[in-house]
Design an enzyme around this catalytic site. Structure first.
Site, PDB file in Angstrom:
ATOM      1  N   HIS A 156       0.847  -1.221   0.000  1.00  0.00           N
ATOM      2  CA  HIS A 156       0.000   0.000   0.000  1.00  0.00           C
ATOM      3  C   HIS A 156       0.872   1.257   0.000  1.00  0.00           C
ATOM      4  O   HIS A 156       0.472   2.297   0.495  1.00  0.00           O
ATOM      5  CB  HIS A 156      -0.953   0.043   1.198  1.00  0.00           C
ATOM      6  CG  HIS A 156      -1.711  -1.213   1.405  1.00  0.00           C
ATOM      7  ND1 HIS A 156      -2.984  -1.416   0.924  1.00  0.00           N
ATOM      8  CD2 HIS A 156      -1.351  -2.379   2.004  1.00  0.00           C
ATOM      9  CE1 HIS A 156      -3.395  -2.634   1.229  1.00  0.00           C
ATOM     10  NE2 HIS A 156      -2.411  -3.249   1.885  1.00  0.00           N
ATOM     11  N   SER A 277      15.122  22.200 -14.499  1.00  0.00           N
ATOM     12  CA  SER A 277      13.940  23.017 -14.751  1.00  0.00           C
ATOM     13  C   SER A 277      14.381  24.342 -15.355  1.00  0.00           C
ATOM     14  O   SER A 277      15.429  24.882 -14.984  1.00  0.00           O
ATOM     15  CB  SER A 277      13.203  23.250 -13.428  1.00  0.00           C
ATOM     16  OG  SER A 277      12.436  24.434 -13.499  1.00  0.00           O
ATOM     17  N   LYS A 283      15.929  21.940  -9.290  1.00  0.00           N
ATOM     18  CA  LYS A 283      15.263  20.711  -9.740  1.00  0.00           C
ATOM     19  C   LYS A 283      16.204  19.730 -10.450  1.00  0.00           C
ATOM     20  O   LYS A 283      17.061  20.116 -11.214  1.00  0.00           O
ATOM     21  CB  LYS A 283      14.096  21.028 -10.689  1.00  0.00           C
ATOM     22  CG  LYS A 283      12.927  21.716 -10.055  1.00  0.00           C
ATOM     23  CD  LYS A 283      12.291  20.933  -8.921  1.00  0.00           C
ATOM     24  CE  LYS A 283      11.558  19.692  -9.425  1.00  0.00           C
ATOM     25  NZ  LYS A 283      10.382  20.025 -10.232  1.00  0.00           N
ATOM     26  N   GLU A 290       9.887   9.051 -16.338  1.00  0.00           N
ATOM     27  CA  GLU A 290       8.499   9.483 -16.549  1.00  0.00           C
ATOM     28  C   GLU A 290       8.038   9.154 -17.967  1.00  0.00           C
ATOM     29  O   GLU A 290       6.880   8.791 -18.188  1.00  0.00           O
ATOM     30  CB  GLU A 290       8.378  10.988 -16.294  1.00  0.00           C
ATOM     31  CG  GLU A 290       8.638  11.346 -14.836  1.00  0.00           C
ATOM     32  CD  GLU A 290       8.866  12.838 -14.664  1.00  0.00           C
ATOM     33  OE1 GLU A 290       7.882  13.590 -14.674  1.00  0.00           O
ATOM     34  OE2 GLU A 290      10.035  13.256 -14.546  1.00  0.00           O
TER      35      GLU A 290
END
Ligand code: ARG
Length: 460
Positions: A156, A277, A283, A290
């Protein structure tokens, strides 16, 4: 522009409608297979006494030249033709006249397109399998270098129990090993000769389909000509194998996106494979991971699109089946690119042993507390209650097992002895596991050697 079927019509096809039906833009990728299949067909016609051997030799010679030219100069595979089959036949007729016009005797594009796709998959699936094995190899190398490092495993997505970091990497190996076999199965399903099926009813010429199958590297011949022109099960099986592999890559990508991120930092992504970024200087983004996760949707989509197209079709070839090709090529390209990306990412991962181990302790050991009591005779359901009550107390007091004195342990249960502290550590927790699929260090070591032996078998 002439088509393979213009004789039946008084007028030239409507240019827009013809354009709409064309597949050459994408099925040119089957060029090599189409020529190879045609060479074998010419030989089969000669063996059947349909073509003089001298003519079959001429066809073979010209087709080999054409194949050579197309392979060394890809823009050569081009033209106004309806599809790759028409293109190859046009070149042959341009070069050989009526001899070239004999090649399509007893053959249909319906069986030919299936043949080409099958040959294509038989040749290309092994490349994908090698890509899968390469990711397995990278994961196994990470497992080996992790040694006895610990991390929490999650259920979970809540910290569940300590495991070896190696066990985590080998979990991803297990899925990819199944994918490897599934791809082998997809290749095996494609491995059937369709020629001899004609357009739908078979062929009236005395074609030795078994010899022809042997020439083309097929181990069997399809069972039924009607089925052969309708069947794209092998394509669906291929999509399923690709989609499931992508799902496994996506799961790994998701694990790494989270476990490399601020909240966990168990691993560090290589700078070279991360992106920044344009606005936020701090970043470090996991874009390749992704993208792998994102592209999984297209693979699943291709499977759904093919199943949906097949669902409404009556028996026999229907032009809907032309939709199979772009999806197959895209599924292949997508998977190949994602395997390469994931491999690079896994190779570039650095394990942060301290962060990973620090997250593998604390209340994650509550099951080990219960197991300790079971070993001293308490029924598990009672042990669960005692351990649960201790968890509640520690949470309320903001404490950890390490801070518990023996009297406090014994207040929870008389069965706790002065060896309790030794049992309630992450290392003791993994060492206590007994089954071969568990995270016990000897089990993980054995699993890793088995993976390494498999790798040397399949890549050796
Ligand atoms: N381009 C067609 C396809 O991809 C080839 C088969 C054509 N057969 C036919 N009967 N129109 O499916």
């Amino acid at each position: 522009m002439t088509t393979l079927w213009s004789g039946r019509f008084d007028a030239a096809p409507d240019p827009a409608a013809f354009e709409f039906g064309k597949s050459f833009r994408f099925d040119r990728r089957l060029f090599e297979e189409d020529v190879t299949g045609s060479i074998a067909w010419a030989r089969a016609l000669a063996r059947a006494g349909v073509l003089p051997h001298a003519e079959a030799d001429q066809i073979e010679k010209v087709l080999k030249e054409v194949r050579e030219r197309g392979l060394s100069d890809p823009p050569f595979v081009n033209g106004d033709d309806e599809d790759v089959h028409s293109f190859v036949e046009r070149l042959l007729v341009e070069r050989l006249g009526d001899i070239g016009r004999r090649l399509h005797t007893g053959r249909s594009r319906n069986e030919q397109v299936s043949l080409d796709l099958r040959l294509y998959l038989m040749r290309h699936v092994p490349h994908l399998q090698r890509g899968v094995a390469a990711v397995v190899s990278s994961l196994a190398a990470q497992a080996a270098s992790a040694g006895d490092a610990l991390m929490p495993a999650f259920t979970h997505f809540r910290a569940a129990q300590p495991v070896l970091v190696a066990h985590f990497f080998l979990a991803h190996v297990a899925g990819l090993r199944r994918d490897y076999e599934r791809l082998a199965g997809a290749r095996a399903e494609a491995d059937a000769l369709t020629l001899g099926s004609g357009a739908i009813a078979g062929t009236s010429y005395d074609i030795d389909v078994h010899a022809l199958a042997g020439d083309l590297g097929f181990s069997r011949v399809v069972a039924n000509s009607i089925d052969a022109s309708s069947d794209r099960d092998f394509a669906a099986t291929f999509h399923y194998a690709c989609a499931l592999t992508m799902i496994h890559l996506s799961r790994l990508a998701e694990d790494l996106i989270i476990l490399c991120g601020e909240g966990h930092r168990f691993f560090e992504l290589s700078d070279a494979l991360s992106t920044g970024s344009s606005m936020m200087p701090q970043k470090k983004n996991p874009d390749p991971l992704e993208l792998v996760r994102g592209k999984t949707g297209r693979s699943i989509g291709h499977l759904m699109a093919l199943l949906t197209a097949m669902k409404g079709l009556p028996s026999g070839y229907n032009k809907d089946l032309q939709e199979d090709k772009e999806a197959i090529f895209d599924a292949e390209d997508t998977l190949a690119a994602c395997l390469a990306a994931v491999r690079a990412i896994v190779d570039g991962l650095t394990l942060n042993r301290e962060e990973a181990a620090a997250a593998a302790t604390g209340l994650l050991l509550a099951t080990d507390v219960a197991d300790y009591l079971v070993r001293r005779g308490l029924p598990f359901r009672r042990a669960h209650e005692v351990s649960g009550a201790l968890v509640r107390k520690l949470l309320a007091e903001g404490r950890d097992y390490e801070s518990l004195s023996l009297p406090e342990w014994r207040a929870a249960s008389e069965l706790f002895g002065d060896d309790i502290a030794r049992h309630i550590t992450p290392a003791a927790s993994v060492a206590a596991k007994r089954t071969p699929q568990s995270t016990a260090p000897p089990a993980v070591a054995a699993a890793l050697s088995e993976v390494q032996a498999w790798l040397s078998r399949v890549t050796g």
